[in-house]
Design a protein around this motif. Structure first.
Motif, PDB file in Angstrom:
ATOM      1  N   CYS A  62       0.851  -1.198   0.000  1.00 49.11           N
ATOM      2  CA  CYS A  62       0.000   0.000   0.000  1.00 49.11           C
ATOM      3  C   CYS A  62       0.884   1.244   0.000  1.00 49.11           C
ATOM      4  CB  CYS A  62      -0.934   0.013   1.211  1.00 49.11           C
ATOM      5  SG  CYS A  62      -0.067   0.079   2.768  1.00 49.11           S
ATOM      6  N   ASP A  76       1.319   3.435   2.089  1.00 43.28           N
ATOM      7  CA  ASP A  76       1.977   3.652   3.373  1.00 43.28           C
ATOM      8  C   ASP A  76       3.348   2.974   3.463  1.00 43.28           C
ATOM      9  OD1 ASP A  76       1.406   5.040   5.777  1.00 43.28           O
ATOM     10  OD2 ASP A  76       1.257   3.111   6.824  1.00 43.28           O
ATOM     11  N   VAL A 134      -7.039   7.562  -8.490  1.00 44.69           N
ATOM     12  CA  VAL A 134      -7.396   7.308  -7.095  1.00 44.69           C
ATOM     13  C   VAL A 134      -6.509   6.205  -6.532  1.00 44.69           C
ATOM     14  CG1 VAL A 134      -9.235   6.434  -5.569  1.00 44.69           C
ATOM     15  CG2 VAL A 134      -9.803   7.996  -7.451  1.00 44.69           C
ATOM     16  N   ASN A 135      -6.045   6.422  -5.318  1.00 39.75           N
ATOM     17  CA  ASN A 135      -5.377   5.358  -4.572  1.00 39.75           C
ATOM     18  C   ASN A 135      -6.072   5.220  -3.225  1.00 39.75           C
ATOM     19  OD1 ASN A 135      -2.960   5.043  -2.235  1.00 39.75           O
ATOM     20  ND2 ASN A 135      -3.085   3.456  -3.805  1.00 39.75           N
ATOM     21  N   ASN A 136      -6.586   4.039  -2.955  1.00 37.67           N
ATOM     22  CA  ASN A 136      -7.154   3.748  -1.644  1.00 37.67           C
ATOM     23  C   ASN A 136      -6.068   3.107  -0.798  1.00 37.67           C
ATOM     24  OD1 ASN A 136      -9.741   4.593  -2.499  1.00 37.67           O
ATOM     25  ND2 ASN A 136     -10.153   2.580  -3.383  1.00 37.67           N
ATOM     26  N   CYS A 137      -5.912   3.580   0.430  1.00 40.23           N
ATOM     27  CA  CYS A 137      -4.848   3.065   1.305  1.00 40.23           C
ATOM     28  C   CYS A 137      -5.433   2.611   2.631  1.00 40.23           C
ATOM     29  CB  CYS A 137      -3.787   4.142   1.532  1.00 40.23           C
ATOM     30  SG  CYS A 137      -2.440   3.584   2.597  1.00 40.23           S
ATOM     31  N   GLU A 158      -7.535   0.257   5.570  1.00 38.22           N
ATOM     32  CA  GLU A 158      -8.936  -0.044   5.892  1.00 38.22           C
ATOM     33  C   GLU A 158      -9.827   1.190   5.780  1.00 38.22           C
ATOM     34  OE1 GLU A 158      -9.331  -1.873   9.725  1.00 38.22           O
ATOM     35  OE2 GLU A 158     -11.523  -1.908   9.626  1.00 38.22           O
ATOM     36  N   ASP A 159      -9.414   2.294   6.405  1.00 38.93           N
ATOM     37  CA  ASP A 159     -10.252   3.491   6.348  1.00 38.93           C
ATOM     38  C   ASP A 159     -10.281   4.086   4.939  1.00 38.93           C
ATOM     39  OD1 ASP A 159     -10.964   3.259   8.967  1.00 38.93           O
ATOM     40  OD2 ASP A 159     -10.026   5.131   9.650  1.00 38.93           O
ATOM     41  N   GLY A 160      -9.233   3.838   4.164  1.00 39.05           N
ATOM     42  CA  GLY A 160      -9.187   4.328   2.783  1.00 39.05           C
ATOM     43  C   GLY A 160      -9.969   3.464   1.807  1.00 39.05           C
ATOM     44  N   GLY A 161     -10.483   2.325   2.293  1.00 38.15           N
ATOM     45  CA  GLY A 161     -11.292   1.465   1.442  1.00 38.15           C
ATOM     46  C   GLY A 161     -10.491   0.528   0.550  1.00 38.15           C
ATOM     47  N   GLN A 162      -9.217   0.294   0.900  1.00 40.67           N
ATOM     48  CA  GLN A 162      -8.406  -0.623   0.087  1.00 40.67           C
ATOM     49  C   GLN A 162      -8.837  -2.061   0.337  1.00 40.67           C
ATOM     50  OE1 GLN A 162      -4.170  -0.272   0.730  1.00 40.67           O
ATOM     51  NE2 GLN A 162      -3.665  -1.583  -1.014  1.00 40.67           N
ATOM     52  N   ILE A 183     -15.550  12.662  -1.545  1.00 37.92           N
ATOM     53  CA  ILE A 183     -16.093  11.580  -0.692  1.00 37.92           C
ATOM     54  C   ILE A 183     -17.605  11.677  -0.662  1.00 37.92           C
ATOM     55  CG2 ILE A 183     -14.047  11.273   0.729  1.00 37.92           C
ATOM     56  CD1 ILE A 183     -15.427  13.023   2.855  1.00 37.92           C
TER      57      ILE A 183
END
Ligand code: 5GP
Ligand code: ZN
Length: 113
Positions: free
Chosen positions: A49, A51, A84-87, A89-93, A113
């Motif tokens: 991810c 992060d 878009v990059n989702n990262c 759990e909260d980012g929806g990855q 959002i």
């Protein structure tokens, strides 16, 4: 053993609708498109991810964005698109292999959002 879905797609072990590939990058159409053009752009290297990025591996992101510009031109997204990059759990990855969504082919919402 690598149990990563996108590593398996990149290796050709699971089929995908490929749109672009080079030494660093593999891109394919999302199986559940959210826009007329919905492409996932992945580094071939397994990075879970955003992060996990630092100066040792950020070249893979640069290569993804070089590919994004090429893919957007090839897909005719001359009026623009969203990356878009989702990262996490909260980012929806949902798939823990770094990827960038290219969304285009329509006027996207002003809201993030
Ligand atoms: P995330 O939610 O992690 O940002 O995005 C994962 C994306 O992968 C989702 O948009 C989902 O539709 C897509 N996806 C999940 N499994 C597959 C698959 O097996 N093949 C393809 N082409 N896309 C997938
Ligand atoms: Zn992976």
């Amino acid at each position: 053993m690598n149990d990563c879905l996108f590593c398996k797609i990149i290796a050709g072990e699971i089929p995908s609708a490929k749109v672009y590939e080079d030494e660093y990058v593999y891109a394919f159409r999302d199986i559940n498109p959210q826009a007329p053009v919905h492409i996932l752009v992945c580094p071939k290297a397994h990075i879970a991810c955003a992060d996990e990025l630092d100066e040792s591996n950020s070249v893979h992101v640069a290569k993804c964005f070089e590919a994004i510009a090429k893919i957007a031109k090839a897909e005719g997204l001359d009026k623009g698109y969203r990356v878009v990059n989702n990262c996490g759990e909260d980012g929806g990855q949902t798939v823990m292999h770094l990827h960038f969504h290219i969304l285009g082919g329509l006027k996207l919402s002003d809201k993030m959002i």
